[in-house]
Motif scaffolding. Structure first.
Motif, short mmCIF file in Angstrom:
data_model
loop_
_atom_site.label_atom_id
_atom_site.label_comp_id
_atom_site.label_asym_id
_atom_site.label_seq_id
_atom_site.Cartn_x
_atom_site.Cartn_y
_atom_site.Cartn_z
N ALA A 1 0.86 -1.19 0.00
CA ALA A 1 0.00 0.00 0.00
C ALA A 1 0.89 1.23 0.00
O ALA A 1 1.97 1.23 0.60
CB ALA A 1 -0.92 0.02 1.22
N THR B 1 -4.76 -1.14 -1.22
CA THR B 1 -3.81 -2.16 -0.80
C THR B 1 -3.93 -3.33 -1.76
O THR B 1 -5.04 -3.79 -2.04
CB THR B 1 -4.10 -2.63 0.63
OG1 THR B 1 -3.96 -1.52 1.52
CG2 THR B 1 -3.12 -3.72 1.04
N GLU C 1 4.99 -7.53 3.85
CA GLU C 1 4.10 -6.37 3.75
C GLU C 1 4.96 -5.12 3.64
O GLU C 1 5.95 -4.97 4.36
CB GLU C 1 3.18 -6.27 4.96
CG GLU C 1 2.25 -7.45 5.14
CD GLU C 1 1.48 -7.39 6.45
OE1 GLU C 1 1.42 -6.30 7.06
OE2 GLU C 1 0.95 -8.44 6.87
N THR D 1 4.29 -1.01 3.55
CA THR D 1 3.39 0.13 3.61
C THR D 1 4.22 1.38 3.40
O THR D 1 5.08 1.71 4.21
CB THR D 1 2.67 0.21 4.97
OG1 THR D 1 2.03 -1.05 5.23
CG2 THR D 1 1.63 1.32 4.96
#
Length: 335
Positions: free
Chosen positions: A243, A250, A317, A319
């Protein structure tokens, strides 16, 4: 409140400050609680700048309500009560501080207002539950935002801070039965939002980055500085969740598709290929502050902050937060 007690040192100093009606003396006593309160507001709001503002609002309210403090509750408890209700009042007035449907098809939601929290602003005592890594990581902060505001407050007071039900009920002006019911519902939602994550907030928690995490963020920065797209791709898991805030969306993507998307967007292309990076930590997670020098600039300017969740040595992940033009997180604006 339920923690009836004789005034201790902190409370006695506060009562003396109240009697003196001296704002400077009042500020001196309450200031030591700023970092704890700011983390609390951040958990409620998921936004660092809002948390700063609401912490200041807490101190203003405390000053105006100072005569109501009698010393029969801990000063910290009294301040947390004010901070919690200040956050609830804020959320009541803002319709843009709830998760919104994801831009992509399928289930999911986005927090366009999410901001990272700089580790340098966390309370200094690593044993405090308010700084346990598991309760400050981005995934936890996002999960908590899916709770209605009062349910969110109950969950944070009870399961994160460890308050007894009666104490939380007193702070929120609810019955113990209401608090117990709200907590049960909140636990179900958080468990659904954090599948496979540790959910025991009261046992010993981790604080330090692992060697895998330190190595991954260093390699991530090195790949940028060398424009090594193959090396960057090798760091990413094939089920990467990515994201870039505040942009919506996302996505779960393969490593190759993620890198191809960044390149097609102009990154790593001539004019956008002169990178420098600084290793940092936010939300007790490894992060890279990325600086980009464009042909018309004499120096590398802060471009983005990439917060990484590392699993088995790879980035699971990522971000990203747009940091261009922002004096953000105590980072230097240019290198």
């Amino acid at each position: 409140m339920t923690d009836v007690r004789l005034p201790g040192g902190d409370e006695a100093a506060f009562l003396a400050a109240v009697r003196s009606a001296d704002p400077a003396r009042f500020a001196l006593v309450t200031e030591r609680h700023r970092r704890d309160l700011q983390v609390h507001c951040y958990r409620m709001l998921a936004n660092y700048e809002d948390a700063q503002d609401l912490t200041q609002e807490t101190f203003l309210r405390a000053w105006h309500k100072r005569e109501s403090f009698r010393g029969d509750a801990a000063l910290r408890t009294w301040l947390y009560r004010i901070a919690t209700n200040a956050c609830l009042d804020f959320l009541d007035k803002r319709n843009d501080r709830t998760p919104v449907p994801a831009a992509l098809p399928g289930p999911g939601s986005e927090l366009p207002y999410l901001q990272p929290y700089p580790d340098r602003m966390l309370p200094e005592d690593p044993q405090e539950s308010v700084v346990a890594r598991e309760t400050i990581e981005l995934a936890f902060i996002v999960a908590v935002q899916h709770l209605p505001p009062r349910q969110r407050a109950v969950f944070i007071l009870r399961d994160v801070l460890g308050w007894p039900a009666a104490k939380a009920a007193g702070a929120l002006e609810l019955t113990v039965a209401s608090v117990t019911s709200a907590l049960q519902r909140a636990r179900v939602t958080v468990r659904e939002r954090l599948p496979g994550r540790r959910l025991d907030w009261r046992s010993p928690a981790t604080h330090e980055l692992s060697e895998d995490e330190r190595g991954a963020v260093k390699s991530y920065i090195d790949a940028h500085e060398r424009n090594d797209l193959d090396g960057l791709m090798a760091l990413l898991r094939d089920d990467l969740r990515f994201a870039m805030l505040p942009d919506p969306g996302t996505v779960t993507t393969t490593a190759g598709e993620a890198v191809d998307g960044w390149v097609s967007g102009g990154l790593f292309q001539p004019g956008h290929d002169d990178w420098r990076g600084v290793t940092t930590t936010v939300n007790r997670m490894p992060a890279a502050a990325l600086y980009l020098r464009t042909p018309d600039a004499p120096e590398h300017r802060l471009f983005a902050v990439a917060v990484l969740h590392i699993a088995e040595g790879k980035i699971a992940e990522l971000t990203g937060f747009d940091a261009a033009g922002k004096p953000w997180l105590g980072l230097p604006p240019a290198l």
